[in-house]
Scaffold this active site. Sequence first.
Site, PDB file in Angstrom:
ATOM      1  N   LYS A 187      10.860  33.010  24.013  1.00 20.81           N
ATOM      2  CA  LYS A 187      10.499  34.347  24.504  1.00 20.81           C
ATOM      3  C   LYS A 187      10.060  35.208  23.338  1.00 20.81           C
ATOM      4  O   LYS A 187      10.726  35.239  22.303  1.00 20.81           O
ATOM      5  CB  LYS A 187      11.710  34.979  25.185  1.00 20.81           C
ATOM      6  CG  LYS A 187      11.572  36.495  25.372  1.00 20.81           C
ATOM      7  CD  LYS A 187      12.655  37.062  26.232  1.00 20.81           C
ATOM      8  CE  LYS A 187      12.567  38.584  26.255  1.00 20.81           C
ATOM      9  NZ  LYS A 187      13.355  39.169  27.335  1.00 20.81           N
ATOM     10  N   LYS A 189       9.430  39.101  22.253  1.00 23.81           N
ATOM     11  CA  LYS A 189       9.513  40.529  22.550  1.00 23.81           C
ATOM     12  C   LYS A 189       8.220  41.173  22.086  1.00 23.81           C
ATOM     13  O   LYS A 189       7.891  41.143  20.895  1.00 23.81           O
ATOM     14  CB  LYS A 189      10.721  41.133  21.813  1.00 23.81           C
ATOM     15  CG  LYS A 189      10.833  42.628  21.937  1.00 23.81           C
ATOM     16  CD  LYS A 189      10.996  43.087  23.375  1.00 23.81           C
ATOM     17  CE  LYS A 189      12.422  42.895  23.861  1.00 23.81           C
ATOM     18  NZ  LYS A 189      12.559  43.277  25.284  1.00 23.81           N
ATOM     19  N   ASP A 217       7.487  39.629  26.779  1.00 30.38           N
ATOM     20  CA  ASP A 217       8.118  40.821  27.360  1.00 30.38           C
ATOM     21  C   ASP A 217       7.708  42.079  26.594  1.00 30.38           C
ATOM     22  O   ASP A 217       8.333  42.440  25.606  1.00 30.38           O
ATOM     23  CB  ASP A 217       9.650  40.663  27.305  1.00 30.38           C
ATOM     24  CG  ASP A 217      10.374  41.913  27.776  1.00 30.38           C
ATOM     25  OD1 ASP A 217       9.740  42.775  28.415  1.00 30.38           O
ATOM     26  OD2 ASP A 217      11.594  42.015  27.522  1.00 30.38           O
ATOM     27  N   PRO A 218       6.638  42.772  27.050  1.00 27.35           N
ATOM     28  CA  PRO A 218       6.206  43.983  26.344  1.00 27.35           C
ATOM     29  C   PRO A 218       6.954  45.241  26.788  1.00 27.35           C
ATOM     30  O   PRO A 218       6.564  46.345  26.367  1.00 27.35           O
ATOM     31  CB  PRO A 218       4.719  44.067  26.692  1.00 27.35           C
ATOM     32  CG  PRO A 218       4.630  43.462  28.043  1.00 27.35           C
ATOM     33  CD  PRO A 218       5.691  42.405  28.131  1.00 27.35           C
ATOM     34  N   ASN A 219       7.996  45.117  27.606  1.00 27.01           N
ATOM     35  CA  ASN A 219       8.792  46.289  28.009  1.00 27.01           C
ATOM     36  C   ASN A 219       7.919  47.453  28.506  1.00 27.01           C
ATOM     37  O   ASN A 219       8.066  48.595  28.054  1.00 27.01           O
ATOM     38  CB  ASN A 219       9.706  46.766  26.866  1.00 27.01           C
ATOM     39  CG  ASN A 219      10.970  45.939  26.735  1.00 27.01           C
ATOM     40  OD1 ASN A 219      11.185  45.289  25.729  1.00 27.01           O
ATOM     41  ND2 ASN A 219      11.804  45.921  27.763  1.00 27.01           N
ATOM     42  N   GLU A 242       7.073  39.303  31.566  1.00 27.07           N
ATOM     43  CA  GLU A 242       8.218  40.180  31.843  1.00 27.07           C
ATOM     44  C   GLU A 242       7.829  41.645  31.672  1.00 27.07           C
ATOM     45  O   GLU A 242       7.299  42.018  30.616  1.00 27.07           O
ATOM     46  CB  GLU A 242       9.338  39.791  30.859  1.00 27.07           C
ATOM     47  CG  GLU A 242      10.662  40.431  31.137  1.00 27.07           C
ATOM     48  CD  GLU A 242      11.735  39.865  30.181  1.00 27.07           C
ATOM     49  OE1 GLU A 242      11.713  38.656  29.866  1.00 27.07           O
ATOM     50  OE2 GLU A 242      12.597  40.651  29.759  1.00 27.07           O
ATOM     51  N   ASN A 265      13.719  43.327  33.860  1.00 26.09           N
ATOM     52  CA  ASN A 265      15.045  43.919  33.696  1.00 26.09           C
ATOM     53  C   ASN A 265      14.890  45.431  33.582  1.00 26.09           C
ATOM     54  O   ASN A 265      15.754  46.118  33.073  1.00 26.09           O
ATOM     55  CB  ASN A 265      15.772  43.369  32.465  1.00 26.09           C
ATOM     56  CG  ASN A 265      15.010  43.613  31.176  1.00 26.09           C
ATOM     57  OD1 ASN A 265      14.178  42.797  30.801  1.00 26.09           O
ATOM     58  ND2 ASN A 265      15.278  44.725  30.503  1.00 26.09           N
ATOM     59  N   ASP A 289      22.008  40.713  34.323  1.00 21.78           N
ATOM     60  CA  ASP A 289      22.757  41.083  33.113  1.00 21.78           C
ATOM     61  C   ASP A 289      24.074  41.643  33.617  1.00 21.78           C
ATOM     62  O   ASP A 289      24.099  42.743  34.188  1.00 21.78           O
ATOM     63  CB  ASP A 289      21.978  42.124  32.297  1.00 21.78           C
ATOM     64  CG  ASP A 289      22.711  42.518  31.015  1.00 21.78           C
ATOM     65  OD1 ASP A 289      23.962  42.426  30.988  1.00 21.78           O
ATOM     66  OD2 ASP A 289      22.038  42.936  30.059  1.00 21.78           O
ATOM     67  N   HIS A 316      19.017  38.521  31.142  1.00 24.34           N
ATOM     68  CA  HIS A 316      18.633  39.459  30.080  1.00 24.34           C
ATOM     69  C   HIS A 316      19.728  39.523  29.019  1.00 24.34           C
ATOM     70  O   HIS A 316      20.883  39.226  29.283  1.00 24.34           O
ATOM     71  CB  HIS A 316      18.442  40.842  30.724  1.00 24.34           C
ATOM     72  CG  HIS A 316      18.342  41.978  29.768  1.00 24.34           C
ATOM     73  ND1 HIS A 316      19.411  42.803  29.473  1.00 24.34           N
ATOM     74  CD2 HIS A 316      17.302  42.433  29.043  1.00 24.34           C
ATOM     75  CE1 HIS A 316      19.011  43.721  28.617  1.00 24.34           C
ATOM     76  NE2 HIS A 316      17.742  43.534  28.333  1.00 24.34           N
ATOM     77  N   ASN A 318      21.093  41.972  25.451  1.00 28.28           N
ATOM     78  CA  ASN A 318      21.043  42.978  24.379  1.00 28.28           C
ATOM     79  C   ASN A 318      21.744  42.371  23.179  1.00 28.28           C
ATOM     80  O   ASN A 318      22.378  41.321  23.303  1.00 28.28           O
ATOM     81  CB  ASN A 318      21.822  44.232  24.781  1.00 28.28           C
ATOM     82  CG  ASN A 318      20.999  45.193  25.611  1.00 28.28           C
ATOM     83  OD1 ASN A 318      21.433  45.645  26.665  1.00 28.28           O
ATOM     84  ND2 ASN A 318      19.823  45.525  25.149  1.00 28.28           N
ATOM     85  N   HIS A 345      20.499  37.303  22.037  1.00 28.97           N
ATOM     86  CA  HIS A 345      20.202  37.781  20.676  1.00 28.97           C
ATOM     87  C   HIS A 345      21.055  37.058  19.636  1.00 28.97           C
ATOM     88  O   HIS A 345      21.053  37.441  18.465  1.00 28.97           O
ATOM     89  CB  HIS A 345      20.500  39.283  20.567  1.00 28.97           C
ATOM     90  CG  HIS A 345      19.493  40.183  21.232  1.00 28.97           C
ATOM     91  ND1 HIS A 345      19.237  40.145  22.570  1.00 28.97           N
ATOM     92  CD2 HIS A 345      18.687  41.160  20.724  1.00 28.97           C
ATOM     93  CE1 HIS A 345      18.311  41.060  22.863  1.00 28.97           C
ATOM     94  NE2 HIS A 345      17.974  41.687  21.757  1.00 28.97           N
ATOM     95  N   ARG A 398      22.580  54.138  20.065  1.00 29.67           N
ATOM     96  CA  ARG A 398      21.366  53.441  19.651  1.00 29.67           C
ATOM     97  C   ARG A 398      20.182  54.395  19.736  1.00 29.67           C
ATOM     98  O   ARG A 398      19.995  55.081  20.741  1.00 29.67           O
ATOM     99  CB  ARG A 398      21.158  52.234  20.572  1.00 29.67           C
ATOM    100  CG  ARG A 398      19.919  51.460  20.234  1.00 29.67           C
ATOM    101  CD  ARG A 398      19.833  50.182  21.049  1.00 29.67           C
ATOM    102  NE  ARG A 398      18.560  49.531  20.793  1.00 29.67           N
ATOM    103  CZ  ARG A 398      18.171  48.411  21.388  1.00 29.67           C
ATOM    104  NH1 ARG A 398      18.948  47.829  22.267  1.00 29.67           N
ATOM    105  NH2 ARG A 398      17.007  47.881  21.103  1.00 29.67           N
TER     106      ARG A 398
HETATM  107 MG   LIG Z   1      13.082  42.547  29.206  1.00 30.61          MG
END
Ligand SMILES: [Mg+2]
Length: 418
Positions: A187, A189, A217-219, A242, A265, A289, A316, A318, A345, A398
């Site tokens: 994957k 990001k 996954d470009p969010n 995604e 997500n 998640d 998903h 974090n 991660h 964060r």
């Molecule tokens: Mg995502």
Amino acid sequence: MKIREVVLTPVAFADPPLLNVMGVHEPFALRTVLELRCEDGVVGLGESYGDSAFADQARRVAAELPGLDVFDLPGIRRAVSRALGDTVVADRHGLIGGASIGKTLASVYSLFEVAALDAQGHVLGRPVADLLGGKARDEVEFSAYLFYKYAGHPDADPDEWGEALTPDALVEQARRMINRYGFRSIKLKGGVLAPEQEIEGIRALADAFPGHPLRLDPNAAWKPDTAIDVARRLDGVLEYLEDPTPGIEGMARVAERAAMPLATNMCVVSFADIEPAFRARAVGVVLSDHHFWGGLRDTQALSTTCRAFGVGLSMHSNSHLGISLAAMVQVAAATPHLSYACDTHWPWKDSDVIVPGALDFVNGAVRVPDRPGLGVELDPDALGRAHEDYLRCGLTRRDDVNYMRRFVQDFEPNTARW
Ligand SMILES: [Mg+2]
């Protein structure tokens, strides 16, 4: 089996400068570690978000729990509702969809549900997967989670992964991660560079790792027309795309034209989102998640719902530590309808709060521990060090956006930028 005492410890662990649509990861990731101490020395472990707003909610719930039976999950859920009322924890970092009362309750409940299930497993001498209906698989497959990244944090030496801003560097990062962990699925990001460059990155990975399933996954960094164009150009290359664009409506527009399934997500993040998203045929894969879907049992309910509608399920991630990985592995093991390798991660950290060795990656998969509960044990010294790091690092929430401005002064999030 009564709950006697609830101990919440905020912790921090070193995190590389990983790039995403909101900016870049700060030098430390924050988590909250929960110990649910029960009668007879039984302890249940949980782990979730470390932002101070979330930790404050968890502390309010903690005060309500002593005296409750650790098998009384509805009672624990009522305690969460009682303690939080209609409080909404603000969207923590813009990467997992909007905030709502339901999502806040689900997130906070999840922390305690996982620890209660761990304690129950210790009482019964059975792994959590057995409490969730039994293992549908003996090992859980994960994906290599690649990031564009800077070489190091400001005023620090480059980390062992080095800079990754080109297709060649992504291939090198993937090779290192696959050599170490044996991942099959890969994957990337995205949402960091212009779509053209991210397409080149994916093509380079496809050439270097033929036969490895690929996802991007470009969010929600792209407008629907851009997303449709990228989907067309990566037809036959991606197993899924995604969150290419924001919102159910935009995703539905893209889904209608894209050959590969769209995963999310961000636009399906609670049970309330399912009806509108599925009706609009906006998504082909939901990324579960347990941290925000309401725990392990609600993750299974999500899976059953997806199966009924012919929608796939992935998972998903974090930044997280070993207690969360153990929970992910246990629920994935006990969830038959889980169609893809899960995200993690894990490779990006170099410390933990659990005793090492319980969760090892072989051929990209983690064998489901058959010890009682989650199958992991807290290392009190490591927990102490991670708590010291939390106190020293000075972070309380964060904030990838403001940290990114140390690198790019006028940075704004890339949401729907291209
Ligand atoms: Mg995502």
